[in-house]
Design an enzyme around this catalytic site. Structure first.
Site, PDB file in Angstrom:
ATOM      1  N   LYS A  55       0.830  -1.207   0.000  1.00 32.99           N
ATOM      2  CA  LYS A  55       0.000   0.000   0.000  1.00 32.99           C
ATOM      3  C   LYS A  55       0.865   1.258   0.000  1.00 32.99           C
ATOM      4  O   LYS A  55       0.568   2.235  -0.700  1.00 32.99           O
ATOM      5  CB  LYS A  55      -0.947  -0.013   1.204  1.00 32.99           C
ATOM      6  CG  LYS A  55      -2.046  -1.056   1.098  1.00 32.99           C
ATOM      7  CD  LYS A  55      -2.765  -1.284   2.417  1.00 32.99           C
ATOM      8  CE  LYS A  55      -3.779  -2.410   2.277  1.00 32.99           C
ATOM      9  NZ  LYS A  55      -4.414  -2.782   3.560  1.00 32.99           N
ATOM     10  N   GLN A  99      -4.874  -1.795   9.894  1.00 32.82           N
ATOM     11  CA  GLN A  99      -4.665  -3.047   9.173  1.00 32.82           C
ATOM     12  C   GLN A  99      -5.171  -4.232   9.989  1.00 32.82           C
ATOM     13  O   GLN A  99      -4.812  -4.398  11.156  1.00 32.82           O
ATOM     14  CB  GLN A  99      -3.172  -3.223   8.856  1.00 32.82           C
ATOM     15  CG  GLN A  99      -2.841  -4.492   8.106  1.00 32.82           C
ATOM     16  CD  GLN A  99      -3.442  -4.521   6.706  1.00 32.82           C
ATOM     17  OE1 GLN A  99      -3.402  -3.541   5.981  1.00 32.82           O
ATOM     18  NE2 GLN A  99      -4.002  -5.664   6.336  1.00 32.82           N
ATOM     19  N   ASP A 122     -11.335   2.287   4.538  1.00 32.77           N
ATOM     20  CA  ASP A 122     -11.500   0.840   4.382  1.00 32.77           C
ATOM     21  C   ASP A 122     -12.976   0.474   4.206  1.00 32.77           C
ATOM     22  O   ASP A 122     -13.296  -0.635   3.771  1.00 32.77           O
ATOM     23  CB  ASP A 122     -10.930   0.099   5.594  1.00 32.77           C
ATOM     24  CG  ASP A 122      -9.630  -0.634   5.276  1.00 32.77           C
ATOM     25  OD1 ASP A 122      -9.338  -0.846   4.077  1.00 32.77           O
ATOM     26  OD2 ASP A 122      -8.900  -0.997   6.212  1.00 32.77           O
TER      27      ASP A 122
END
Length: 288
Positions: A55, A99, A122
């Site tokens: 990312k 994450q 997200d």
């Protein structure tokens, strides 16, 4: 039958160019600051570290700024909540992610609920998930959005088709089932959700026009489980004996499916680019 591979690497490159053009037109030309993505990583999970590094690499390639907070293993939950609060309040961070998966002592729902929905790139916060379910504007989970974008860009018809989703996670299975079935210009598929506990799963997969596999089991879907001409989307990725495998038994499905995503190079790069797209959307929202 000739199987066409759905090239996620190629599509992701095209979309990154589109994002770069929007950044140049709507941000750089107006002398506004670049979009900024925050990333919070906990522990030493090798897969998570790889995902985060990928990312960051994508951010660098496209010019999006990023900030990484890497907390050590066994970090207290309150410490993670403090870092989330800082990112919620930081006006220079447009959106951020925590994450997953988290350490076992962390309450995942509590952590997700603590993220400002306006910065939840997200798309996991219940406010964004609920808005998505109702067809409202929101951040969509990146993997589900990546799948939908692959189907749309390759002009694969989903209207009136029967889609079988294997897997029911909040990251992939549930959101993609909603997006495929929504009443929208690109939707209106009839969706059946199955999972690893579904009895006689072949009964469902053999009826499917489109199969989306996110069950987390290497080579789970075999060629004998699909009808000829089905579209197969493989979301899984596993490092098995130094080989990268998906949830689909690629070589038994290849030649029976009409379209198939490879692993790697299919949904993975699309997930990363959709996160960039959500970050850009957050930045543009913050500039209004």
């Amino acid at each position: 039958m000739t199987t066409q591979l759905l090239n996620g690497n190629l599509l992701a490159k095209e979309i990154k160019n589109e994002i770069s053009n929007i950044i140049e037109k709507k941000i750089l030309n107006e002398n506004k600051r670049m979009p900024h993505l925050g990333i919070i990583l906990t522990g030493n999970n090798s897969s998570s570290i790889t995902y985060v590094n990928n990312k960051i690499k994508e951010c660098k390639n496209i010019g999006i700024q990023y900030s990484l907070i890497h907390l050590p293993i066994n970090t207290l939950e309150n410490k993670l909540l403090e870092e989330i609060k800082k990112m919620n309040r930081n006006p220079y961070i447009d959106g951020f992610i925590v994450q997953l998966p988290l350490e076992k002592h962390m309450n995942q729902d509590k952590i997700i609920l603590s993220i400002d929905p306006k910065k939840d790139v997200d798309g996991f916060h219940p406010e964004n998930f609920g808005k998505m379910s109702l067809g409202m504007k929101a951040f969509f989970p990146a993997t589900a959005l990546g799948i939908l974008t692959v189907l749309e860009r390759y002009k694969i018809q989903i209207y009136g088709k029967h889609t079988v989703v294997i897997g029911r996670s909040r990251i992939v299975g549930r959101p993609i089932s909603i997006l495929m079935s929504r009443k929208n210009y690109f939707g209106n598929s009839t969706v059946t959700i199955t999972h690893s506990k579904t009895k006689n799963i072949e009964f469902y997969t053999k009826q499917a026009d489109i199969i989306i596999v996110a069950v987390g089991i290497p080579k789970f879907l075999k060629g004998k489980m699909i009808k000829k001409g089905a579209v197969v989307i493989d979301v899984g990725i596993h490092n098995h004996e130094n080989k990268i495998l998906g949830d689909v038994d690629f070589y038994s499905v290849y030649g029976r499916a009409s379209y198939l995503t490879p692993v790697p190079g299919g949904i993975g790069p699309m997930t990363r680019v959709m996160l960039l797209k959500n970050t850009l959307m957050a930045a543009l929202n913050n500039r209004k």
